[in-house]
Scaffold this active site. Structure first.
Site, PDB file in Angstrom:
ATOM      1  N   ARG A  10       0.670   8.598  -6.681  1.00 42.87           N
ATOM      2  CA  ARG A  10       1.427   9.913  -6.271  1.00 42.87           C
ATOM      3  C   ARG A  10       3.376  10.025  -6.064  1.00 42.87           C
ATOM      4  NH1 ARG A  10      -0.729   8.511  -1.719  1.00 42.87           N
ATOM      5  NH2 ARG A  10       1.545   8.158  -0.846  1.00 42.87           N
ATOM      6  N   CYS A  62       0.731  -1.217   0.169  1.00 42.68           N
ATOM      7  CA  CYS A  62      -0.125  -0.119  -0.345  1.00 42.68           C
ATOM      8  C   CYS A  62       1.272   1.132   0.138  1.00 42.68           C
ATOM      9  CB  CYS A  62      -0.841   0.090   1.537  1.00 42.68           C
ATOM     10  SG  CYS A  62      -0.099   0.086   2.545  1.00 42.68           S
ATOM     11  N   CYS A  63      -0.102   2.190  -0.050  1.00 41.92           N
ATOM     12  CA  CYS A  63       1.246   3.996  -0.118  1.00 41.92           C
ATOM     13  C   CYS A  63       0.797   4.444   0.706  1.00 41.92           C
ATOM     14  CB  CYS A  63       0.449   4.648  -1.378  1.00 41.92           C
ATOM     15  SG  CYS A  63       0.704   3.974  -2.896  1.00 41.92           S
ATOM     16  N   GLY A  64       1.064   3.893   2.138  1.00 38.94           N
ATOM     17  CA  GLY A  64       0.898   4.415   3.371  1.00 38.94           C
ATOM     18  C   GLY A  64       1.917   4.262   3.964  1.00 38.94           C
ATOM     19  N   ARG A  95       3.819   0.867  -5.640  1.00 43.71           N
ATOM     20  CA  ARG A  95       3.930   2.124  -6.140  1.00 43.71           C
ATOM     21  C   ARG A  95       5.936   2.684  -6.444  1.00 43.71           C
ATOM     22  NH1 ARG A  95       4.156   6.864  -3.828  1.00 43.71           N
ATOM     23  NH2 ARG A  95       3.627   6.985  -1.637  1.00 43.71           N
TER      24      ARG A  95
END
Length: 271
Positions: A204, A106-108, A176
């Site tokens: 992002r 995830c992107c967190g 990503r």
């Protein structure tokens, strides 16, 4: 365990008043544990494709290696989910402060970030590559057109290494960060120079993405998504051109606009 990049899953689809049961194509999430000289170094949650590129790029990004010549051997076992890496010069995982950590897809916050490791390998970029506004938009279109995985699943990020006019290679992943590491690994394995190259990206642009770009030696990064404040501050310090929201006929230039032709002269001094 499925080791395909995507699988079919029985799904109920609803659109307005219409409902149907279909086999939906979804992206595969695959945990890969890196064993570095016999030590459990990290587990990366990723897409199961181009895994040797991912391993090499991840190790370079983390500062474990600088060149692919430092690696004696890589053995990736898809069925057990392990990548066994032997280096010519052994290292202790505690040198990097993150032994046995989980690298989430995830992107967190699940992907931890250690600035003291980055300080060893991040570098100021002096690239002389220049692009036009039109070229930026065309490269983004080429990136999105080159990803059948995204078209089928909508569940992956894409990254491309490109010149000002041509996409050279593209990698996809559910993470990503992983997509960028795969690009970095391919550059190292195939001895592709960063000179006159840029990165086209779907995700992002965070501080971590920006620092990976720096470690790759890339001076321009384009994304169809947003940026963060720390990313643009770091880009400003490291001399990297950051362009976000590249969609259709629009885009935002956040840093180093001098590398982009087609901007009104009176705007060049605003950044």
């Amino acid at each position: 365990m499925s080791i395909a990049g995507e699988v079919g899953w029985k799904t109920i689809k609803i659109k307005g008043t219409h409902q149907e049961s279909v086999s939906e194509v979804i992206a595969t999430e695959f945990p890969l544990t890196l064993m570095l000289d016999g030590y459990e170094f990290a587990t990366i949650v990723c897409s199961p494709g181009e895994l040797e590129d991912l391993v090499v790029g991840f190790l370079a990004s983390e500062g474990v290696i600088r060149t692919v010549a430092e690696i004696k051997d890589i053995q990736v076992d898809l069925y057990t989910g392990f990548a066994h890496i032997a280096l010519h010069k052994s290292v202790q995982p505690d040198q990097f402060d993150h032994s046995s950590r989980l690298i989430g897809s995830c992107c967190g916050k699940s992907r931890q970030f250690y600035f003291k490791n980055d300080a060893r390998v991040a570098k100021t970029i002096t690239s002389r590559l220049e692009v036009t506004v039109h070229q930026c938009m065309q490269l983004m279109k080429k990136l999105m057109d080159s990803s059948p995985e995204f078209k089928r699943t909508g569940g992956v990020h894409n990254a491309s290494l490109a010149t000002s006019t041509e996409v050279l290679l593209t990698r996809s992943d559910i993470g990503r960060h992983n997509a960028l590491d795969k690009i970095f690994g391919a550059m190292l394995r195939d001895k592709i120079s960063a000179k006159e190259k840029l990165v086209v990206f779907s995700g992002r642009i965070s501080s971590e993405v920006l620092l990976k770009t720096s470690k790759m030696g890339i001076g321009i990064i384009l994304s169809k998504s947003a940026v963060t404040d720390l990313a643009v501050k770091l880009a400003d310090e490291l001399g990297i051109t950051v362009i976000g929201f590249v969609r259709d006929d629009r885009m935002n230039i956040y840093t180093r606009p001098d590398r982009v032709h087609g901007i009104h002269p009176h705007l060049q001094t605003d950044l």
